[in-house]
Write a protein that holds these residues in place. Structure first.
Motif, short mmCIF file in Angstrom:
data_model
loop_
_atom_site.label_atom_id
_atom_site.label_comp_id
_atom_site.label_asym_id
_atom_site.label_seq_id
_atom_site.Cartn_x
_atom_site.Cartn_y
_atom_site.Cartn_z
N ARG A 183 0.18 5.27 7.65
CA ARG A 183 -1.01 4.17 7.58
C ARG A 183 -1.13 3.49 9.62
O ARG A 183 -2.06 3.75 10.65
CB ARG A 183 -1.64 3.19 6.88
CG ARG A 183 -3.04 2.40 7.76
CD ARG A 183 -3.36 1.46 6.38
NE ARG A 183 -4.48 0.04 6.62
CZ ARG A 183 -4.72 -0.40 7.31
NH1 ARG A 183 -3.89 -1.04 7.67
NH2 ARG A 183 -6.13 -0.80 7.45
N VAL A 243 -6.10 9.73 2.66
CA VAL A 243 -5.44 8.50 1.49
C VAL A 243 -6.38 9.97 -0.07
O VAL A 243 -5.97 10.40 -1.42
CB VAL A 243 -6.38 7.83 1.13
CG1 VAL A 243 -6.44 7.14 -0.12
CG2 VAL A 243 -5.12 6.57 1.68
N SER A 289 -1.04 7.43 -3.29
CA SER A 289 -1.58 8.20 -1.77
C SER A 289 -1.63 7.62 -0.78
O SER A 289 -1.06 6.84 0.37
CB SER A 289 -2.44 8.74 -2.02
OG SER A 289 -3.02 9.72 -3.02
N ILE A 290 -1.05 5.87 -1.81
CA ILE A 290 -0.98 4.46 -0.60
C ILE A 290 0.44 5.24 0.19
O ILE A 290 0.59 4.95 1.14
CB ILE A 290 -1.25 3.80 -1.00
CG1 ILE A 290 -2.98 3.56 -1.88
CG2 ILE A 290 -1.32 2.28 -0.08
CD1 ILE A 290 -3.83 3.52 -0.53
N SER A 333 -10.86 4.52 -4.20
CA SER A 333 -10.95 6.04 -4.70
C SER A 333 -10.58 5.28 -5.60
O SER A 333 -10.46 7.10 -6.55
CB SER A 333 -9.62 5.57 -3.12
OG SER A 333 -9.10 5.61 -1.96
#
Ligand code: SAH
Length: 220
Positions: free
Chosen positions: A39, A102, A33-34, A78
């Motif tokens: 971002r 995220v 997900s990162i 998370s």
């Protein structure tokens, strides 16, 4: 807004995910997900920054005196949430919307609350533009939670809480988990509370983190 996400950005995210893995994040889904969430698009238009800064493991000011959390912190919280697809998650402190994005990428349905009206409006619009259909934004005081959609499988607080928010515990499903930075904003403990049964909780304490404080009331 310039919404370009290039191969260069993707490359920087891959490096960031490797860095977070080196720092102790092991959940593959969280690292994926990162790698997936752009971002650099969550910093706000009025923030002057170099795009490469977006993929350093650092917090950053996003206006209204608030910050976008450090990627390690986002990944750490998370991971502690142990997100399963389709779970209902309540987030307190929408901020930039990055943490919510995220969690949504992990397949959860997100309800997120922000007390700063301007930040709420800006982030709601951004998340819509970026196509995060499974994130619902609310303007309000997170100490109240969001009873109309309760109970939640997971609740995440992304501002330091000086005392346990009772209403959030009430809105947690049995077996549900609440992850929150507990204590003083400069050095709070990351705490995970599991609701074993109605009125019965267990608690685990993890490392020290720094957060902006969770404050009562709304800011118009
Ligand atoms: N999750 C955010 C982190 C933002 S910092 C991100 O990924 O960028 C914490 C946020 O919590 C700030 O935007 C702050 O305004 C908000 N906040 C603080 N107290 C709050 C409260 N009582 N209710 C809702 N939001 C709150």
């Amino acid at each position: 807004m310039n919404q370009v996400d290039t191969y260069r950005h993707k490359g920087l995210r891959k490096e960031l995910a490797v860095k977070l893995h080196d720092k102790g994040i092991t959940d593959k889904n969280v690292l994926n997900s990162i790698e997936a969430v752009p971002r650099h698009l969550f910093f706000g238009n009025d923030t002057v920054f170099y795009e490469t800064h977006a993929y350093e493991d650092k917090a950053f000011p996003i206006g209204e005196g608030q910050t976008i959390s450090q990627p390690f912190t986002v990944a750490y919280q998370s991971e502690l949430l142990q997100v399963q697809p389709k779970e209902k998650i309540l987030e307190i402190g929408t901020g930039s919307g990055y943490q919510a994005a995220v969690l949504a990428t992990l397949g959860a349905k997100i309800f997120t609350i922000e007390r700063h009206k301007k930040l709420y409006e800006r982030t709601k619009e951004l998340l819509q533009e970026l196509g995060y259909a499974n994130i619902k934004c609310f303007f309000g005081d997170g100490f109240e939670g969001m009873p109309s959609f309760a109970p939640y499988d997971k609740i995440i607080v992304t501002a330091a809480v000086p005392e346990l928010p009772k209403k959030l515990l009430q809105q947690l499903a049995i077996g549900g988990k609440l992850v929150l930075p507990f204590g003083n904003e400069a050095a709070c403990d990351m705490v995970r509370i599991t609701k074993q049964a109605e009125g019965q909780y267990s608690e685990e304490v993890f490392g020290k983190f720094a957060f902006v404080p969770m404050l009562k009331g709304k800011v118009f």
